[in-house]
Motif scaffolding. Structure first.
Motif, PDB file in Angstrom:
ATOM      1  N   GLN A   6       8.078  -5.341  28.862  1.00  0.00           N
ATOM      2  CA  GLN A   6       9.160  -6.200  28.371  1.00  0.00           C
ATOM      3  C   GLN A   6       9.253  -7.491  29.186  1.00  0.00           C
ATOM      4  N   HIS A  49       5.708 -11.771  28.576  1.00  0.00           N
ATOM      5  CA  HIS A  49       5.811 -12.453  27.296  1.00  0.00           C
ATOM      6  C   HIS A  49       5.484 -13.924  27.503  1.00  0.00           C
ATOM      7  N   ASP A  66       0.688 -14.497  27.649  1.00  0.00           N
ATOM      8  CA  ASP A  66       1.788 -13.770  28.275  1.00  0.00           C
ATOM      9  C   ASP A  66       1.794 -14.001  29.779  1.00  0.00           C
TER      10      ASP A  66
END
Length: 70
Positions: A11, A14, A23
């Motif tokens: 999580q 990104h 990312d």
């Protein structure tokens, strides 16, 4: 470590919100996700402070068990 820590890790990976691209890992976001997860564990388990044998379990043990840390 268990799968939940890896989920939190992913999580925190990104694209950069302003620059896009590949990312990136955001360590501060990862730390915040872990703290929020710990808060959630304590809220959900504060009244369930006994193990299967009826012995008291410390909040630290709940957190370690949740993340699979010995």
């Amino acid at each position: 470590m268990n799968d939940r820590l890896w989920e939190l890790f992913h999580q925190a990976n990104h694209p950069h919100p302003k620059h896009g691209g590949n990312d990136m890992f955001f360590p501060e976001e990862f730390a915040e996700l872990i703290v929020r997860e710990c808060e959630k564990i304590l809220i959900e388990n504060v009244e369930v402070a006994l193990d299967d044998s009826g012995n008291p379990v410390s909040p630290e043990d709940f957190i370690k068990e949740h993340f699979g840390v010995e």
